[in-house]
Scaffold this active site. Structure first.
Site, mmCIF file in Angstrom:
data_model
loop_
_atom_site.group_PDB
_atom_site.id
_atom_site.type_symbol
_atom_site.label_atom_id
_atom_site.label_comp_id
_atom_site.label_asym_id
_atom_site.label_seq_id
_atom_site.Cartn_x
_atom_site.Cartn_y
_atom_site.Cartn_z
ATOM 1 N N LYS A 196 4.970 57.475 22.448
ATOM 2 C CA LYS A 196 3.551 57.723 22.205
ATOM 3 C C LYS A 196 2.744 57.364 23.460
ATOM 4 C CE LYS A 196 0.246 57.744 18.562
ATOM 5 N NZ LYS A 196 0.033 57.649 17.138
ATOM 6 N N LYS A 246 15.573 71.409 17.646
ATOM 7 C CA LYS A 246 15.823 70.519 16.506
ATOM 8 C C LYS A 246 14.692 70.690 15.486
ATOM 9 C CE LYS A 246 16.217 65.748 15.146
ATOM 10 N NZ LYS A 246 15.520 64.533 15.089
ATOM 11 N N LYS A 299 9.039 68.211 11.882
ATOM 12 C CA LYS A 299 7.627 68.435 11.529
ATOM 13 C C LYS A 299 6.773 68.605 12.774
ATOM 14 C CE LYS A 299 6.901 64.801 9.213
ATOM 15 N NZ LYS A 299 8.157 64.411 8.611
#
Ligand code: ADP
Ligand code: TRP
Length: 323
Positions: free
Chosen positions: A111, A190, A193
């Site tokens: 992140k 892959k 979401k």
């Protein structure tokens, strides 16, 4: 063997979640002396910041697990936040957790690397996960490879607590789920979401069929043969078709003279058949949300009894009880 695993309710479960994790840990409910499975809604709060969505994903997640075969007679199913002892244990573990240990964790590092701001919840995410595991004296934690680092962090934290305060926690082992179950998404990457390339386990049948028909394929001429392995359509087909159907499809690829349209149609048919019974069970549970809540409440009661005993042990060990 006491098995435990959790899954975040951050959206509808997709084929990657099912074949890569959920199916494999549900299978373990038959082998384990005790199995605990929970919906990790406190972890999901680090990303889902809409209360209605979080509520919906949480209940839907539980319904999905029941529909996919989780048997509340064999495994304890509950929602993470219904066991407040875990959050209390989390604090005991946070004290004594070196900053550097958490700074090395990939979900936090990723992140930051993307230039996004992380909050303290994301930074301490692995400590809450450690509390989840240690609270139930779990010895086996089935997870995908992406979670192995978190289990190592859990072992570190438990080990140093035990070292400092005396034997308190059981050190868990990760059971790494079959890596070959890495499921490709509709774009060949892959399935995830975050890439927007998912096939939901419980999508509307027609919508899913349309989505399958839109899967990107290469521009191989129809008459040419093709190696089946590594082809997105074939790899997805392998998950939902029977052995003989897969063998037939592989032969078709090697022979050539086929179009991707027919493969997509077979894939959509096989997917529909594969999930038909689960879809039916899902429809049954969905009509009875209060029964689902009852299952979760009785799961939480069992989980709390176990977690409270561990918390009491940890509190006594570090001196916040018994003054
Ligand atoms: P997403 O990448 O969609 O956000 P999660 O990280 O919430 O999915 O996935 C939960 C678990 O499902 C993961 O820990 C991993 O084990 C499994 N999983 C997710 N995507 C895949 C995939 N494409 N193939 C195999 N397993 C997967
Ligand atoms: N972090 C896990 C995931 O994203 C979910 C999780 C939370 C979990 N607590 C856990 C998994 C405890 C195993 C054990 O997939």
């Amino acid at each position: 063997m006491r098995v435990l695993s959790g899954i975040q309710p951050t959206g509808p479960f997709h084929w990657g979640n099912y074949f890569g994790a959920i199916r494999q840990y549900i299978d373990l409910q038959d082998q384990a002396a005790e199995a605990y499975y929970f919906i990790a809604n406190l972890h999901a709060l680090t990303t889902v910041r809409d209360r209605n969505l979080l509520r919906q994903y949480t209940l839907d997640g539980a319904i999905d697990l029941l529909a996919l075969g989780l048997d509340p007679e064999k495994a304890v199913l509950f929602v993470q936040s219904d066991v407040p002892e875990v959050s209390e244990l989390c604090w005991l573990l946070l004290t004594g957790t070196p900053m550097g240990l958490l700074e090395r964790c990939v979900s936090y590092k990723d992140k930051l690397a993307k230039g996004l701001k992380a909050d303290a919840g994301l930074f301490t995410y692995p400590v809450l996960q450690a509390a989840d595991i240690l609270a139930y004296d779990a010895d086996v934690v089935p997870v995908g490879e992406d979670q192995v680092q978190h289990i190592e962090v859990c072992r570190d934290i438990a080990g140093s607590f035990n070292h400092h305060f005396g034997e308190t926690f059981v050190l868990p082992k990760a059971k790494i789920l079959d890596h070959s179950a890495r499921v490709p998404g509709t774009d060949g990457e892959k399935m995830s979401k975050s890439y927007g390339n998912t096939l939901a386990v419980f999508d509307d049948v027609k919508a899913q069929r349309k989505q399958i028909m839109r899967i990107t394929t290469d521009s191989r001429p129809m008459d040419q043969p093709k190696a089946p392995e590594g082809d997105v359509l074939f790899d997805l087909y392998k998950l939902v078709a029977s052995e003989s159907q897969v063998a037939e499809m592989a032969a078709l690829y090697r022979r050539g003279g086929f179009g991707y349209g027919e493969v997509k149609k077979s894939l959509a048919d096989a997917a529909e058949a594969f999930f038909a019974a689960a879809r039916q069970r899902r429809a049954d549970w969905s009509r009875r949300p209060d029964d689902v809540r009852d299952v979760l409440q009785s799961g939480a009661a069992k989980a709390r009894a176990k977690a409270a005993a561990t918390l009491a042990r940890a509190q006594a060990a570090c001196g916040v009880k018994g003054y």
